[in-house]
Design a protein around this motif. Sequence first.
Motif, mmCIF file in Angstrom:
data_model
loop_
_atom_site.group_PDB
_atom_site.id
_atom_site.type_symbol
_atom_site.label_atom_id
_atom_site.label_comp_id
_atom_site.label_asym_id
_atom_site.label_seq_id
_atom_site.Cartn_x
_atom_site.Cartn_y
_atom_site.Cartn_z
ATOM 1 N N VAL A 106 0.837 -1.200 0.000
ATOM 2 C CA VAL A 106 0.000 0.000 0.000
ATOM 3 C C VAL A 106 0.870 1.247 0.000
ATOM 4 O O VAL A 106 1.880 1.322 0.698
ATOM 5 N N ASP A 107 0.484 2.231 -0.806
ATOM 6 C CA ASP A 107 1.168 3.525 -0.810
ATOM 7 C C ASP A 107 0.522 4.388 0.267
ATOM 8 O O ASP A 107 -0.537 4.983 0.064
ATOM 9 N N LEU A 108 1.157 4.455 1.423
ATOM 10 C CA LEU A 108 0.571 5.142 2.567
ATOM 11 C C LEU A 108 0.500 6.652 2.385
ATOM 12 O O LEU A 108 -0.196 7.329 3.144
ATOM 13 N N LEU A 109 1.193 7.179 1.391
ATOM 14 C CA LEU A 109 1.156 8.623 1.131
ATOM 15 C C LEU A 109 0.137 8.990 0.065
ATOM 16 O O LEU A 109 -0.003 10.167 -0.271
ATOM 17 N N ASP A 110 -0.579 7.980 -0.437
ATOM 18 C CA ASP A 110 -1.599 8.205 -1.463
ATOM 19 C C ASP A 110 -2.970 8.174 -0.790
ATOM 20 O O ASP A 110 -3.511 7.112 -0.500
ATOM 21 N N ARG A 111 -3.538 9.336 -0.553
ATOM 22 C CA ARG A 111 -4.798 9.434 0.173
ATOM 23 C C ARG A 111 -5.917 8.695 -0.552
ATOM 24 O O ARG A 111 -6.722 7.991 0.074
ATOM 25 N N GLU A 112 -6.000 8.835 -1.857
ATOM 26 C CA GLU A 112 -7.085 8.204 -2.604
ATOM 27 C C GLU A 112 -6.992 6.689 -2.541
ATOM 28 O O GLU A 112 -8.009 6.004 -2.388
ATOM 29 N N GLY A 116 -7.698 8.231 10.455
ATOM 30 C CA GLY A 116 -7.621 9.509 9.770
ATOM 31 C C GLY A 116 -8.242 9.497 8.396
ATOM 32 O O GLY A 116 -8.896 10.461 7.989
ATOM 33 N N HIS A 117 -8.037 8.412 7.652
ATOM 34 C CA HIS A 117 -8.621 8.344 6.314
ATOM 35 C C HIS A 117 -10.123 8.067 6.366
ATOM 36 O O HIS A 117 -10.871 8.517 5.494
ATOM 37 N N LEU A 118 -10.566 7.328 7.384
ATOM 38 C CA LEU A 118 -12.006 7.100 7.528
ATOM 39 C C LEU A 118 -12.733 8.406 7.832
ATOM 40 O O LEU A 118 -13.682 8.784 7.140
ATOM 41 N N ALA A 119 -12.288 9.105 8.872
ATOM 42 C CA ALA A 119 -12.935 10.369 9.229
ATOM 43 C C ALA A 119 -12.645 11.450 8.195
ATOM 44 O O ALA A 119 -13.519 12.270 7.873
ATOM 45 N N GLY A 120 -11.425 11.450 7.667
ATOM 46 C CA GLY A 120 -11.056 12.471 6.698
ATOM 47 C C GLY A 120 -11.839 12.388 5.410
ATOM 48 O O GLY A 120 -12.154 13.415 4.793
ATOM 49 N N GLU A 121 -12.174 11.172 4.986
ATOM 50 C CA GLU A 121 -12.954 11.030 3.759
ATOM 51 C C GLU A 121 -14.373 11.549 3.948
ATOM 52 O O GLU A 121 -14.966 12.101 3.004
ATOM 53 N N ILE A 122 -14.913 11.410 5.151
ATOM 54 C CA ILE A 122 -16.233 12.007 5.429
ATOM 55 C C ILE A 122 -16.167 13.517 5.251
ATOM 56 O O ILE A 122 -17.047 14.128 4.625
ATOM 57 N N GLU A 181 2.454 -1.038 8.829
ATOM 58 C CA GLU A 181 2.062 0.208 8.159
ATOM 59 C C GLU A 181 2.528 1.427 8.950
ATOM 60 O O GLU A 181 3.059 2.397 8.379
ATOM 61 N N LEU A 182 2.349 1.381 10.265
ATOM 62 C CA LEU A 182 2.742 2.521 11.092
ATOM 63 C C LEU A 182 4.257 2.708 11.065
ATOM 64 O O LEU A 182 4.749 3.851 11.001
ATOM 65 N N THR A 183 5.006 1.621 11.105
ATOM 66 C CA THR A 183 6.468 1.714 11.034
ATOM 67 C C THR A 183 6.909 2.320 9.714
ATOM 68 O O THR A 183 7.790 3.193 9.663
ATOM 69 N N ARG A 184 6.293 1.867 8.633
ATOM 70 C CA ARG A 184 6.627 2.415 7.311
ATOM 71 C C ARG A 184 6.326 3.907 7.240
ATOM 72 O O ARG A 184 7.124 4.693 6.708
ATOM 73 N N PHE A 185 5.185 4.308 7.796
ATOM 74 C CA PHE A 185 4.846 5.719 7.733
ATOM 75 C C PHE A 185 5.762 6.560 8.620
ATOM 76 O O PHE A 185 6.185 7.655 8.237
ATOM 77 N N THR A 186 6.075 6.060 9.805
ATOM 78 C CA THR A 186 6.981 6.792 10.688
ATOM 79 C C THR A 186 8.325 7.013 10.000
ATOM 80 O O THR A 186 8.917 8.100 10.097
ATOM 81 N N GLY A 228 7.023 12.459 2.923
ATOM 82 C CA GLY A 228 6.217 12.003 4.050
ATOM 83 C C GLY A 228 5.622 13.151 4.831
ATOM 84 O O GLY A 228 4.476 13.082 5.284
ATOM 85 N N ARG A 229 6.370 14.217 5.003
ATOM 86 C CA ARG A 229 5.858 15.365 5.761
ATOM 87 C C ARG A 229 4.833 16.158 4.952
ATOM 88 O O ARG A 229 3.949 16.794 5.518
ATOM 89 N N ALA A 230 4.955 16.126 3.647
ATOM 90 C CA ALA A 230 4.016 16.863 2.796
ATOM 91 C C ALA A 230 2.693 16.134 2.623
ATOM 92 O O ALA A 230 1.666 16.756 2.332
ATOM 93 N N ALA A 231 2.701 14.821 2.806
ATOM 94 C CA ALA A 231 1.500 14.022 2.555
ATOM 95 C C ALA A 231 0.436 14.280 3.621
ATOM 96 O O ALA A 231 0.741 14.616 4.764
#
Length: 405
Positions: free
Chosen positions: A135-141, A168-174, A251-256, A264-267
């Motif tokens: 999964v591309d964790l920086l790709d919101r869509e 974040g993506h669940l609530a953010g998509e709403i 996933e969390l380790t990859r994102f950190t 990563g900071r811009a995403a």
Amino acid sequence: MPEDGAAVDGRAAAGWEGVVEAFARGQATDPGAAQLTVHHRGRVVVDAWTTGRPDGGRTHGPDSVGVLMSVTKGLVAVCVHLLSERGQLDPDAPVARYWPEYAVRGKEGTTVADLLTHSAGLPSFTASPADAATVDLLDREECAARLAASRPLWRPGTAALYHSLTFGHLAGEIVRRITGSTVGEFFAAEIAAPLGLSLWIGLPPDEEHRFVPQHSPAPSRTDDAITALLAALGLSRDEPLALALMASTTELTRFTDALGTRAGRAAEVPAAGGIGDARSLSRLYAAVIGHVDGVRLLSPLTVERACAPRTDRLPPPAPLVRPADADPSRFGLGFELPRRGLPMLGEGSFGHAGAGGRLGMAHPRSGLAVGYTCTEMSWTGTGPDPRWVPWTRAIHEAAGTARGG
């Protein structure tokens, strides 16, 4: 500067000097850097920070910004409740009212409240650690589409288990479906801009010069340690819930790790990718519970509804077994509530902590709002961060004196 503490600079209003001294004591043995800001009834009463170069690189000071990790979830919760206050969102409505594609594979009855209380049954974007690398964790869509197509691991609303990144993506998509703006864009325009906050979900390039990186002293868990931890929770490694929890950790380790890069900071990763400073966190929470320079974000009724306990009676999802000495997270609608390991400002307070020790919180009854940031990720979550203890006590003492006066 207090003689028995860390190299601290800052200011305090009369009667609040003890908080700065306590902050210095709390940071005395911390090799990293930190900031602490306290508002009382909309007014800054403490603004302090440690000085130096914690990573051997950029100097840390009052205008530095850093990673907030899960403190970001509180920012997202404010966005959701602002839409609720405006009549654009009903927390008890089905998610499908706002996000029709979500209503598949057993998620037809999921409510917005289920998303906000970590009871949606989707603790990871993928089903296994092996899948987590895809999964591309920086790709919101992509992340939102994966969640919409997923089957929950338990019936939504019947159990609660922390959704580290997916929240974040669940609530953010709403938010995006209602407003047409991403949650980062909405937060920037509707909350950060009116209040003049240095808080972002997606750090702008022209703010990069203020960024000071974080450091994690904790070693990665070994395979044997993970197996032992799962066994203590009543799970074997091949069960779907165990695989999802391991995927979430991966996933969390990859994102950190990605937060160490500009990309990563811009995403926009709205569960853990927020970046900002303590001044802005404190100012945000002060404006949630009262007026700050003429701006108030939420009404008392909205705050009361947002902070009512929602998960105290929800069990963990089967077959996970909660240990007898566990200190389970407590949630209202998106906000963390006090528990043994996260006492905040006592009963009646709310906010959100972040991995390693960051913290944003408020206590409506006393009019207190606090922002604390740090670069050393030393808090494990199993008890109050020792760095917090001195200054939270000092805040209570100063606030009591202020009320008495």
